[in-house]
Design a protein around this motif. Structure first.
Motif, PDB file in Angstrom:
ATOM      1  N   ASP A   3      30.901  42.029  29.663  1.00  0.00           N
ATOM      2  CA  ASP A   3      31.660  40.925  30.240  1.00  0.00           C
ATOM      3  C   ASP A   3      32.211  41.368  31.592  1.00  0.00           C
ATOM      4  O   ASP A   3      33.320  41.883  31.679  1.00  0.00           O
ATOM      5  CB  ASP A   3      32.800  40.515  29.303  1.00  0.00           C
ATOM      6  N   ALA A   4      31.420  41.182  32.652  1.00  0.00           N
ATOM      7  CA  ALA A   4      31.792  41.674  33.982  1.00  0.00           C
ATOM      8  C   ALA A   4      33.120  41.091  34.459  1.00  0.00           C
ATOM      9  O   ALA A   4      33.843  41.732  35.213  1.00  0.00           O
ATOM     10  CB  ALA A   4      30.696  41.354  34.999  1.00  0.00           C
ATOM     11  N   CYS A   5      33.445  39.897  34.033  1.00  0.00           N
ATOM     12  CA  CYS A   5      34.712  39.273  34.440  1.00  0.00           C
ATOM     13  C   CYS A   5      35.852  39.621  33.489  1.00  0.00           C
ATOM     14  O   CYS A   5      36.995  39.258  33.726  1.00  0.00           O
ATOM     15  CB  CYS A   5      34.557  37.768  34.529  1.00  0.00           C
TER      16      CYS A   5
ATOM     17  N   SER B 134      39.261  43.327  36.488  1.00  0.00           N
ATOM     18  CA  SER B 134      37.971  43.186  35.802  1.00  0.00           C
ATOM     19  C   SER B 134      36.969  44.215  36.319  1.00  0.00           C
ATOM     20  O   SER B 134      37.164  44.826  37.369  1.00  0.00           O
ATOM     21  CB  SER B 134      37.407  41.781  36.016  1.00  0.00           C
TER      22      SER B 134
ATOM     23  N   LEU C 229      34.116  43.489  37.506  1.00  0.00           N
ATOM     24  CA  LEU C 229      33.597  42.913  38.748  1.00  0.00           C
ATOM     25  C   LEU C 229      34.507  43.244  39.930  1.00  0.00           C
ATOM     26  O   LEU C 229      34.027  43.580  41.016  1.00  0.00           O
ATOM     27  CB  LEU C 229      33.446  41.404  38.585  1.00  0.00           C
ATOM     28  N   GLU C 230      35.824  43.184  39.726  1.00  0.00           N
ATOM     29  CA  GLU C 230      36.764  43.511  40.795  1.00  0.00           C
ATOM     30  C   GLU C 230      36.691  45.000  41.154  1.00  0.00           C
ATOM     31  O   GLU C 230      36.783  45.365  42.331  1.00  0.00           O
ATOM     32  CB  GLU C 230      38.192  43.139  40.386  1.00  0.00           C
TER      33      GLU C 230
ATOM     34  N   SER D 179      33.492  45.456  43.170  1.00  0.00           N
ATOM     35  CA  SER D 179      33.676  44.878  44.497  1.00  0.00           C
ATOM     36  C   SER D 179      34.496  45.815  45.380  1.00  0.00           C
ATOM     37  O   SER D 179      34.166  46.030  46.556  1.00  0.00           O
ATOM     38  CB  SER D 179      34.362  43.518  44.384  1.00  0.00           C
TER      39      SER D 179
END
Length: 100
Positions: free
Chosen positions: A20-22, A37, A39-40, A43
């Motif tokens: 669950d990347a988010c 997350s 993803l963050e 990034s």
């Protein structure tokens, strides 16, 4: 037919393959309810945390000293950012220069 499964080879790969990347990857013990997350994290590593800006190479050893008493998300993000790109060596900022 044999199916071959490839294991993540780097920390960056492991973070990239989160189910669950988010979903939450890091929670703050200080700021209740605050989390970052996967993803963050990825990034941040790709942008502000890109160590190539400092001429670090894939096989570099990067020593860093988190501020005294720094805990939680900031320290964890610093470690993950460095370790995803090269070898991370957190150092105790109270060490003398000679000991470092």
């Amino acid at each position: 037919n044999n199916i071959e499964f490839s294991e993540p080879s780097t920390l960056f790969d492991l973070l990239s393959e989160a189910d669950d990347a988010c979903g939450p990857a890091l929670y703050s013990p200080i700021e209740q309810g605050y989390c970052i997350s996967y993803l963050e994290i990825l990034s941040f590593i790709r942008t502000h945390g890109d160590l190539r800006r400092l001429n670090a190479k894939k096989n570099s050893l990067v020593a860093y000293a988190p501020p005294p008493g720094a805990g939680g998300i900031i320290s964890a993000l610093a470690f993950l950012t460095i370790a995803a790109q090269c070898t991370a060596a957190p150092m105790d900022p109270s060490y003398s220069k000679k000991r470092l």
